[in-house]
Design a protein around this motif. Structure first.
Motif, PDB file in Angstrom:
ATOM      1  N   ASP A 101      29.841 -37.436  -7.137  1.00  0.00           N
ATOM      2  CA  ASP A 101      30.140 -38.519  -6.116  1.00  0.00           C
ATOM      3  C   ASP A 101      30.201 -39.853  -6.630  1.00  0.00           C
TER       4      ASP A 101
ATOM      5  N   HIS B  77      21.131 -37.608   1.781  1.00  0.00           N
ATOM      6  CA  HIS B  77      22.200 -37.907   0.767  1.00  0.00           C
ATOM      7  C   HIS B  77      22.459 -39.243   1.494  1.00  0.00           C
TER       8      HIS B  77
ATOM      9  N   HIS C 116      24.016 -43.269   1.275  1.00  0.00           N
ATOM     10  CA  HIS C 116      24.805 -44.437   0.416  1.00  0.00           C
ATOM     11  C   HIS C 116      24.224 -45.775   0.858  1.00  0.00           C
TER      12      HIS C 116
ATOM     13  N   ASN D  57      25.861 -44.620  -4.174  1.00  0.00           N
ATOM     14  CA  ASN D  57      24.658 -43.621  -3.439  1.00  0.00           C
ATOM     15  C   ASN D  57      23.525 -44.581  -3.788  1.00  0.00           C
TER      16      ASN D  57
HETATM   17 ZN    ZN Z   1      28.386 -39.310  -0.921  1.00  0.00          ZN
END
Ligand code: ZN
Length: 294
Positions: free
Chosen positions: A11, A203, A205, A245
Protein backbone atom coordinates in the motif's frame (compact mmCIF):
# COMPACT_ATOMS: atom_id res chain seq x y z
CA UNK A 1 -0.34 -8.41 22.38
CA UNK A 2 -1.32 -6.96 19.03
CA UNK A 3 -0.42 -8.22 15.58
CA UNK A 4 0.88 -5.79 12.99
CA UNK A 5 0.36 -6.35 9.30
CA UNK A 6 3.03 -4.19 7.66
CA UNK A 7 1.63 -2.80 4.39
CA UNK A 8 4.45 -0.38 3.50
CA UNK A 9 5.91 -2.59 0.77
CA UNK A 10 2.50 -2.72 -0.96
CA UNK A 11 0.00 0.00 0.00
CA UNK A 12 2.90 2.30 0.82
CA UNK A 13 5.12 1.95 -2.23
CA UNK A 14 2.17 1.66 -4.60
CA UNK A 15 1.44 5.31 -4.01
CA UNK A 16 5.00 6.54 -4.38
CA UNK A 17 5.99 8.17 -7.67
CA UNK A 18 9.63 7.14 -7.37
CA UNK A 19 10.17 3.65 -8.75
CA UNK A 20 11.84 1.43 -6.18
CA UNK A 21 14.28 -1.31 -7.15
CA UNK A 22 13.26 -4.90 -6.49
CA UNK A 23 16.40 -5.30 -4.32
CA UNK A 24 15.37 -2.34 -2.16
CA UNK A 25 11.91 -3.84 -1.62
CA UNK A 26 13.49 -7.14 -0.62
CA UNK A 27 15.89 -5.36 1.75
CA UNK A 28 12.99 -3.40 3.27
CA UNK A 29 10.98 -6.54 3.95
CA UNK A 30 14.02 -8.42 5.27
CA UNK A 31 14.83 -5.58 7.69
CA UNK A 32 11.21 -5.45 8.84
CA UNK A 33 11.39 -9.16 9.64
CA UNK A 34 14.61 -8.56 11.59
CA UNK A 35 12.73 -5.89 13.58
CA UNK A 36 10.07 -8.44 14.57
CA UNK A 37 7.35 -7.98 11.94
CA UNK A 38 5.79 -11.35 11.09
CA UNK A 39 2.88 -10.42 8.81
CA UNK A 40 3.67 -8.43 5.67
CA UNK A 41 1.60 -7.37 2.71
CA UNK A 42 4.53 -7.75 0.36
CA UNK A 43 3.19 -7.45 -3.18
CA UNK A 44 0.17 -6.79 -5.36
CA UNK A 45 -0.92 -8.84 -8.34
CA UNK A 46 -2.48 -5.90 -10.16
CA UNK A 47 -2.14 -5.10 -13.83
CA UNK A 48 1.50 -3.87 -14.23
CA UNK A 49 0.31 -1.36 -16.81
CA UNK A 50 -1.96 0.25 -14.22
CA UNK A 51 0.48 0.04 -11.31
CA UNK A 52 4.06 -0.24 -12.64
CA UNK A 53 5.50 -0.02 -9.09
CA UNK A 54 4.07 -3.48 -8.34
CA UNK A 55 5.11 -5.12 -11.63
CA UNK A 56 7.90 -7.13 -9.95
CA UNK A 57 5.64 -9.06 -7.54
CA UNK A 58 6.86 -12.49 -8.64
CA UNK A 59 10.50 -11.37 -8.50
CA UNK A 60 10.14 -9.88 -4.99
CA UNK A 61 8.56 -13.07 -3.67
CA UNK A 62 11.30 -15.20 -5.21
CA UNK A 63 14.01 -13.18 -3.45
CA UNK A 64 12.41 -12.97 0.03
CA UNK A 65 13.79 -15.02 2.90
CA UNK A 66 12.04 -18.37 3.15
CA UNK A 67 10.69 -18.18 6.71
CA UNK A 68 8.05 -20.44 8.16
CA UNK A 69 7.32 -17.90 10.92
CA UNK A 70 6.61 -15.06 8.49
CA UNK A 71 3.46 -14.61 6.49
CA UNK A 72 3.72 -12.92 3.09
CA UNK A 73 0.51 -11.49 1.66
CA UNK A 74 -0.31 -10.40 -1.87
CA UNK A 75 -3.19 -8.26 -3.06
CA UNK A 76 -5.63 -9.86 -5.49
CA UNK A 77 -8.35 -7.86 -7.25
CA UNK A 78 -9.40 -10.23 -10.00
CA UNK A 79 -9.17 -13.68 -11.54
CA UNK A 80 -6.02 -12.80 -13.48
CA UNK A 81 -4.43 -11.65 -10.21
CA UNK A 82 -5.39 -14.96 -8.60
CA UNK A 83 -3.82 -16.92 -11.44
CA UNK A 84 -0.55 -15.06 -10.98
CA UNK A 85 -0.64 -15.41 -7.19
CA UNK A 86 -1.22 -19.15 -7.29
CA UNK A 87 2.01 -19.62 -9.24
CA UNK A 88 4.04 -17.97 -6.46
CA UNK A 89 4.97 -18.88 -2.88
CA UNK A 90 2.79 -16.08 -1.42
CA UNK A 91 1.18 -17.34 1.82
CA UNK A 92 -1.97 -15.25 1.90
CA UNK A 93 -4.22 -13.75 -0.74
CA UNK A 94 -5.64 -10.38 0.27
CA UNK A 95 -8.80 -10.17 -1.82
CA UNK A 96 -10.09 -6.61 -1.97
CA UNK A 97 -13.29 -4.85 -2.89
CA UNK A 98 -14.64 -1.43 -2.02
CA UNK A 99 -18.04 -1.50 -0.33
CA UNK A 100 -19.22 1.70 -2.00
CA UNK A 101 -20.88 1.44 -5.42
CA UNK A 102 -19.64 4.82 -6.58
CA UNK A 103 -16.02 3.96 -5.65
CA UNK A 104 -16.22 0.54 -7.27
CA UNK A 105 -17.79 1.84 -10.48
CA UNK A 106 -15.12 4.49 -10.78
CA UNK A 107 -12.13 2.24 -10.07
CA UNK A 108 -13.18 -1.25 -11.09
CA UNK A 109 -16.08 -0.48 -13.44
CA UNK A 110 -18.46 -2.75 -11.55
CA UNK A 111 -20.97 -2.49 -8.73
CA UNK A 112 -20.28 -3.93 -5.27
CA UNK A 113 -22.67 -6.77 -6.07
CA UNK A 114 -20.86 -7.62 -9.31
CA UNK A 115 -17.49 -7.42 -7.54
CA UNK A 116 -18.64 -9.69 -4.72
CA UNK A 117 -20.00 -12.24 -7.17
CA UNK A 118 -16.79 -12.33 -9.19
CA UNK A 119 -14.47 -12.24 -6.18
CA UNK A 120 -16.41 -14.95 -4.32
CA UNK A 121 -15.31 -17.36 -7.05
CA UNK A 122 -11.73 -16.10 -6.73
CA UNK A 123 -11.85 -16.57 -2.95
CA UNK A 124 -13.35 -20.04 -3.30
CA UNK A 125 -10.64 -21.11 -5.70
CA UNK A 126 -7.86 -19.54 -3.61
CA UNK A 127 -9.12 -21.16 -0.41
CA UNK A 128 -9.07 -24.57 -2.10
CA UNK A 129 -5.27 -24.29 -2.42
CA UNK A 130 -2.74 -24.30 0.43
CA UNK A 131 -2.96 -20.50 0.73
CA UNK A 132 -5.02 -18.51 3.19
CA UNK A 133 -7.48 -15.89 2.01
CA UNK A 134 -8.22 -12.62 3.78
CA UNK A 135 -11.06 -10.36 2.68
CA UNK A 136 -10.32 -6.64 2.66
CA UNK A 137 -13.33 -4.33 2.55
CA UNK A 138 -12.39 -0.87 1.32
CA UNK A 139 -14.30 2.35 1.98
CA UNK A 140 -15.85 0.55 4.98
CA UNK A 141 -16.07 3.81 6.94
CA UNK A 142 -17.11 6.17 4.16
CA UNK A 143 -16.63 6.93 0.49
CA UNK A 144 -15.25 10.15 -1.03
CA UNK A 145 -17.84 9.97 -3.83
CA UNK A 146 -20.87 8.46 -2.09
CA UNK A 147 -20.42 9.73 1.46
CA UNK A 148 -21.81 7.36 4.06
CA UNK A 149 -21.51 3.64 3.31
CA UNK A 150 -24.32 1.74 5.05
CA UNK A 151 -22.99 -0.61 7.73
CA UNK A 152 -25.55 -3.21 6.62
CA UNK A 153 -23.84 -3.38 3.22
CA UNK A 154 -20.38 -3.79 4.77
CA UNK A 155 -21.72 -6.65 6.93
CA UNK A 156 -23.31 -8.36 3.89
CA UNK A 157 -20.08 -8.20 1.87
CA UNK A 158 -18.12 -9.59 4.85
CA UNK A 159 -20.59 -12.45 5.23
CA UNK A 160 -20.40 -13.35 1.54
CA UNK A 161 -16.59 -13.23 1.58
CA UNK A 162 -16.45 -15.50 4.63
CA UNK A 163 -18.93 -17.93 3.09
CA UNK A 164 -16.72 -18.04 0.00
CA UNK A 165 -13.72 -19.01 2.13
CA UNK A 166 -12.10 -15.95 3.74
CA UNK A 167 -10.68 -16.84 7.15
CA UNK A 168 -10.35 -13.23 8.18
CA UNK A 169 -11.75 -9.80 7.38
CA UNK A 170 -9.98 -6.44 7.33
CA UNK A 171 -11.99 -3.24 7.35
CA UNK A 172 -10.19 -0.51 5.44
CA UNK A 173 -10.70 3.22 5.80
CA UNK A 174 -9.40 3.78 2.29
CA UNK A 175 -9.54 7.57 2.28
CA UNK A 176 -9.24 8.35 6.00
CA UNK A 177 -12.87 9.24 6.74
CA UNK A 178 -13.39 7.21 9.94
CA UNK A 179 -13.70 8.67 13.43
CA UNK A 180 -13.12 6.85 16.73
CA UNK A 181 -16.79 6.54 17.77
CA UNK A 182 -17.69 5.18 14.34
CA UNK A 183 -14.85 2.65 14.58
CA UNK A 184 -16.21 1.50 17.93
CA UNK A 185 -19.72 1.13 16.50
CA UNK A 186 -18.64 -0.73 13.37
CA UNK A 187 -16.34 -3.10 15.26
CA UNK A 188 -19.05 -3.81 17.85
CA UNK A 189 -21.56 -4.51 15.07
CA UNK A 190 -19.10 -6.96 13.48
CA UNK A 191 -18.53 -8.87 16.73
CA UNK A 192 -22.29 -8.88 17.40
CA UNK A 193 -22.97 -10.28 13.94
CA UNK A 194 -20.14 -12.79 13.58
CA UNK A 195 -19.07 -13.49 17.16
CA UNK A 196 -15.92 -12.60 19.09
CA UNK A 197 -13.98 -15.38 17.38
CA UNK A 198 -14.08 -13.41 14.11
CA UNK A 199 -10.53 -12.65 12.97
CA UNK A 200 -10.90 -8.92 12.37
CA UNK A 201 -8.24 -6.46 11.28
CA UNK A 202 -8.32 -2.70 10.81
CA UNK A 203 -6.61 -0.65 8.12
CA UNK A 204 -6.50 3.10 8.66
CA UNK A 205 -5.13 5.97 6.66
CA UNK A 206 -3.97 9.14 8.33
CA UNK A 207 -5.59 11.40 5.73
CA UNK A 208 -7.30 13.60 8.31
CA UNK A 209 -4.94 12.99 11.20
CA UNK A 210 -7.15 10.41 12.92
CA UNK A 211 -5.18 7.27 12.19
CA UNK A 212 -3.89 6.57 15.71
CA UNK A 213 -7.12 7.74 17.38
CA UNK A 214 -9.02 5.24 15.23
CA UNK A 215 -6.46 2.53 16.00
CA UNK A 216 -6.95 3.10 19.72
CA UNK A 217 -10.74 3.03 19.32
CA UNK A 218 -10.43 -0.30 17.49
CA UNK A 219 -8.18 -1.68 20.22
CA UNK A 220 -10.62 -0.62 22.93
CA UNK A 221 -13.44 -2.30 20.99
CA UNK A 222 -11.46 -5.57 21.04
CA UNK A 223 -9.46 -5.64 17.79
CA UNK A 224 -5.89 -6.97 18.05
CA UNK A 225 -4.77 -6.79 14.42
CA UNK A 226 -3.75 -3.57 12.70
CA UNK A 227 -2.30 -2.67 9.32
CA UNK A 228 0.37 0.01 9.28
CA UNK A 229 3.14 1.24 7.05
CA UNK A 230 6.76 1.94 7.96
CA UNK A 231 7.53 5.70 8.05
CA UNK A 232 3.89 6.32 7.10
CA UNK A 233 4.58 5.43 3.47
CA UNK A 234 1.64 5.18 1.21
CA UNK A 235 -1.92 5.93 0.32
CA UNK A 236 -4.42 4.83 -2.23
CA UNK A 237 -3.48 5.86 -5.78
CA UNK A 238 -7.12 5.95 -6.92
CA UNK A 239 -8.55 7.98 -4.06
CA UNK A 240 -8.45 11.75 -4.18
CA UNK A 241 -6.28 13.40 -1.53
CA UNK A 242 -5.37 10.10 0.10
CA UNK A 243 -2.24 10.10 2.24
CA UNK A 244 -0.26 7.42 3.99
CA UNK A 245 -1.28 4.58 6.23
CA UNK A 246 -0.97 4.77 9.99
CA UNK A 247 2.78 4.85 10.59
CA UNK A 248 4.17 1.58 11.98
CA UNK A 249 6.77 2.96 14.37
CA UNK A 250 4.43 5.71 15.63
CA UNK A 251 1.80 3.05 16.33
CA UNK A 252 4.31 0.77 18.06
CA UNK A 253 5.40 3.71 20.20
CA UNK A 254 1.77 4.29 21.25
CA UNK A 255 1.25 0.64 22.19
CA UNK A 256 4.62 0.50 23.96
CA UNK A 257 3.59 3.48 26.06
CA UNK A 258 0.33 1.74 26.94
CA UNK A 259 2.17 -1.45 27.93
CA UNK A 260 0.74 -3.44 25.00
CA UNK A 261 3.20 -5.90 23.44
CA UNK A 262 3.80 -5.67 19.66
CA UNK A 263 6.64 -8.16 19.25
CA UNK A 264 8.78 -5.56 17.46
CA UNK A 265 11.94 -3.59 18.19
CA UNK A 266 11.12 0.12 18.07
CA UNK A 267 14.71 1.33 17.63
CA UNK A 268 15.16 -0.93 14.63
CA UNK A 269 11.85 0.26 13.15
CA UNK A 270 12.98 3.88 13.45
CA UNK A 271 16.25 3.05 11.67
CA UNK A 272 14.33 1.37 8.85
CA UNK A 273 12.00 4.41 8.59
CA UNK A 274 14.98 6.77 8.26
CA UNK A 275 16.64 4.52 5.70
CA UNK A 276 13.39 4.37 3.73
CA UNK A 277 13.07 8.15 3.80
CA UNK A 278 16.54 8.36 2.21
CA UNK A 279 15.41 5.92 -0.45
CA UNK A 280 12.30 7.94 -1.28
CA UNK A 281 14.07 11.31 -1.67
CA UNK A 282 11.22 13.09 0.10
CA UNK A 283 10.20 13.65 3.72
CA UNK A 284 7.88 10.89 4.93
CA UNK A 285 5.04 11.32 7.42
CA UNK A 286 6.38 9.32 10.38
CA UNK A 287 6.70 11.52 13.48
CA UNK A 288 8.74 9.38 15.85
CA UNK A 289 11.71 9.24 13.48
CA UNK A 290 11.87 13.04 13.72
CA UNK A 291 11.08 13.46 17.42
CA UNK A 292 12.88 10.43 18.87
CA UNK A 293 11.42 8.06 21.44
CA UNK A 294 11.78 10.33 24.48
ZN1 ZN B 1 -4.89 1.44 2.17
Amino acid sequence: MIEICEVGPRDGLQNECKMIFTETKVELITRLIDAGIRNIEAVSFVNPKVVPQMADAEEVLKLLPNRKDVRYGGLVLSRSGLERALKTNVDYLHVVTATSNAFNLKNAKRTVEQAVEELSKVIHEGAATNKGVAGVLGTAFGCPFEGEVPLSRVLVVAEKFMKAGCSEITLADTTGMANPFQVQNVVTAFYDEFGKELSLGLHFHNTRGLGLANTLAGYQAGVRKFDSSIAGLGGCPFAPKAVGNVCTEDMVNMFNGMGVETGTNLNQLIEIAKWMENNMDRPLDGMLMKAGIA
